[in-house]
Motif scaffolding. Sequence first.
Motif, mmCIF file in Angstrom:
data_model
loop_
_atom_site.group_PDB
_atom_site.id
_atom_site.type_symbol
_atom_site.label_atom_id
_atom_site.label_comp_id
_atom_site.label_asym_id
_atom_site.label_seq_id
_atom_site.Cartn_x
_atom_site.Cartn_y
_atom_site.Cartn_z
ATOM 1 N N GLY A 3 0.467 -1.412 0.021
ATOM 2 C CA GLY A 3 0.213 -0.153 -0.049
ATOM 3 C C GLY A 3 0.960 1.164 0.343
ATOM 4 O O GLY A 3 2.557 1.062 0.346
ATOM 5 N N ILE A 4 -0.119 2.574 0.102
ATOM 6 C CA ILE A 4 1.244 3.532 0.284
ATOM 7 C C ILE A 4 1.733 3.486 1.059
ATOM 8 O O ILE A 4 2.901 4.696 0.892
ATOM 9 N N VAL A 5 1.752 3.232 2.597
ATOM 10 C CA VAL A 5 2.728 3.651 3.149
ATOM 11 C C VAL A 5 3.953 2.596 2.815
ATOM 12 O O VAL A 5 5.550 2.705 3.677
ATOM 13 N N GLY A 6 3.268 1.495 3.179
ATOM 14 C CA GLY A 6 4.564 0.461 2.820
ATOM 15 C C GLY A 6 5.900 0.959 1.609
ATOM 16 O O GLY A 6 6.924 0.750 1.412
ATOM 17 N N LEU A 7 5.109 1.084 0.422
ATOM 18 C CA LEU A 7 5.967 2.168 -1.017
ATOM 19 C C LEU A 7 6.700 2.958 -0.482
ATOM 20 O O LEU A 7 7.233 3.401 -0.610
ATOM 21 N N SER A 8 5.656 4.056 0.448
ATOM 22 C CA SER A 8 6.540 5.165 0.883
ATOM 23 C C SER A 8 7.743 5.308 1.634
ATOM 24 O O SER A 8 8.956 5.402 1.356
ATOM 25 N N THR A 9 7.535 3.963 2.745
ATOM 26 C CA THR A 9 8.829 3.560 3.102
ATOM 27 C C THR A 9 9.943 3.202 2.500
ATOM 28 O O THR A 9 11.028 3.448 2.390
ATOM 29 N N GLY A 10 9.186 2.496 1.236
ATOM 30 C CA GLY A 10 10.581 2.047 -0.151
ATOM 31 C C GLY A 10 11.485 2.714 -0.301
ATOM 32 O O GLY A 10 12.603 3.140 -0.420
ATOM 33 N N MET A 11 11.026 4.277 -0.733
ATOM 34 C CA MET A 11 11.449 5.868 -1.088
ATOM 35 C C MET A 11 12.171 6.009 -0.165
ATOM 36 O O MET A 11 13.245 6.066 -0.889
ATOM 37 N N ILE B 193 5.193 9.729 6.836
ATOM 38 C CA ILE B 193 6.077 7.752 7.876
ATOM 39 C C ILE B 193 6.143 7.555 6.782
ATOM 40 O O ILE B 193 7.226 7.002 8.363
ATOM 41 N N GLY B 194 7.246 7.235 6.131
ATOM 42 C CA GLY B 194 7.923 6.570 5.454
ATOM 43 C C GLY B 194 9.043 7.072 6.419
ATOM 44 O O GLY B 194 10.113 6.355 6.478
ATOM 45 N N LYS B 195 9.488 8.105 6.048
ATOM 46 C CA LYS B 195 10.825 8.885 6.663
ATOM 47 C C LYS B 195 10.958 8.336 7.948
ATOM 48 O O LYS B 195 12.373 8.478 8.072
ATOM 49 N N GLU B 196 9.432 8.469 8.920
ATOM 50 C CA GLU B 196 9.361 8.420 10.211
ATOM 51 C C GLU B 196 9.958 6.880 10.643
ATOM 52 O O GLU B 196 10.811 6.381 11.426
ATOM 53 N N VAL B 197 9.747 6.135 9.929
ATOM 54 C CA VAL B 197 10.007 4.400 9.778
ATOM 55 C C VAL B 197 11.525 4.909 9.212
ATOM 56 O O VAL B 197 12.364 3.892 10.612
ATOM 57 N N VAL B 198 12.348 4.900 8.751
ATOM 58 C CA VAL B 198 13.532 4.886 8.574
ATOM 59 C C VAL B 198 14.553 5.489 9.167
ATOM 60 O O VAL B 198 15.706 4.926 10.332
ATOM 61 N N ARG B 199 14.147 6.392 9.862
ATOM 62 C CA ARG B 199 14.755 7.195 10.536
ATOM 63 C C ARG B 199 15.165 6.595 12.056
ATOM 64 O O ARG B 199 15.986 6.164 13.147
#
Length: 406
Positions: A10-18, A384-390
């Motif tokens: 979904g959009i959160v998983g894909l944004s995390t990949g980016m 959210i993706g940036k926060e996960v990676v952080r």
Amino acid sequence: MYDFAIIGGGIVGLSTGMAIYEKFPNAKVVVIEKESSVANHQTGHNSGVIHSGIYYKPGSFKARFARAGSQSMREFCQTYGIQHEICGKVIVATKAEELPLLEDLYQRGLKNGLNIYRIVPEELKEIEPHVKGFGAIRVPMAGIVNYRQVSEKFAELIMENGGEIRLNTKVEKIHEASDQVTIETNRGTFKAHMIINCAGLHSDRVAASAGYQTDLKIVPFRGEYYKLRPEKRHLVKHLIYPVPNPKFPFLGVHFTRMVSGEVDAGPNAVMAFKREGYKKTDFSFKDVMDSLSFPGLWKMAGKFAKEGLDEYVRSFSKKQFTKSLQELIPDIQEDDLIPAPAGVRAQALKFDGNMVDDFHIIMGKRSVHVCNAPSPAATASIEIGKEVVRRIPVQSNLTNRISTIV
């Protein structure tokens, strides 16, 4: 062996990949998605609103990420030529007794740093000629976009960076060891240094499969919509919302003009009898028992019995649904509405019956679990993706290794 395996396309998983590739351009990433395409569930059934963050508690992830995300989402769409429009919205007090609630919401928006303003009925009529109200808040930065198109571009960028998108691949078991994670699926076994759980409607089950028991349970709520007939679309110029009921955790029925030109009316909110139950007839014994056996659901039902009953009445009565819409636009008639596809919201509940009212991320030894990401998660997805990676431990051998690969 992958560096990161993301569960959920979904959009959160894909944004995390980016976000992973922005920080670790040499990483090896795989996105594991059980459906035949990305953005097939919450993202693909989204209303398409770019939210401002006005509703959320100041300082919360939702408030901060929605505000920042509305800007980053606009910039992303501009960069990649994705159709969107910053059309703005009005939040309308349809009764005089709602004016104090409108003022409270206005003050909350100011605390969240939003450039919003109060408008009187005469100004409201200039913006939305067919809306009836005693006053309103104008939210200029709200907009509309097709989040499926955004997600497809996210997926394209992941693959351009060397990542993989594995479709029709359902996770069955997860084994988290000290040095790696093994993911068993219907299409073979994957090994990764770290997994990121963005499974949405199934995020609690994926976390449990990895060995993490939480006090949360995902309960699916179906949002049912109608569309305005084409000849009635002129009744809605922008986005039109009611003042939310502070006693009920959903926003209430509203009007959303889509980028396609269509106008959605809704949603109501009823418990779905399947985690991906988009139709009233969709049923899963496992999903129903999972919900009904959770004490938090019954405690929540007790708190919102009247409001919940009203939602079910609207679900089965088009007449009552129309009456709710007429509070905003009196000219709307039953015959103006045609059925539209429903969505399902993955809402995390606590044992005490309270909804988890913010984005919720759980850290494991070699895993990150996004266990509550309902609206405005699409708006906030880049943040959210940036926060996960952080949150990925910078001292780990993994981050040291992929930061230094040439």
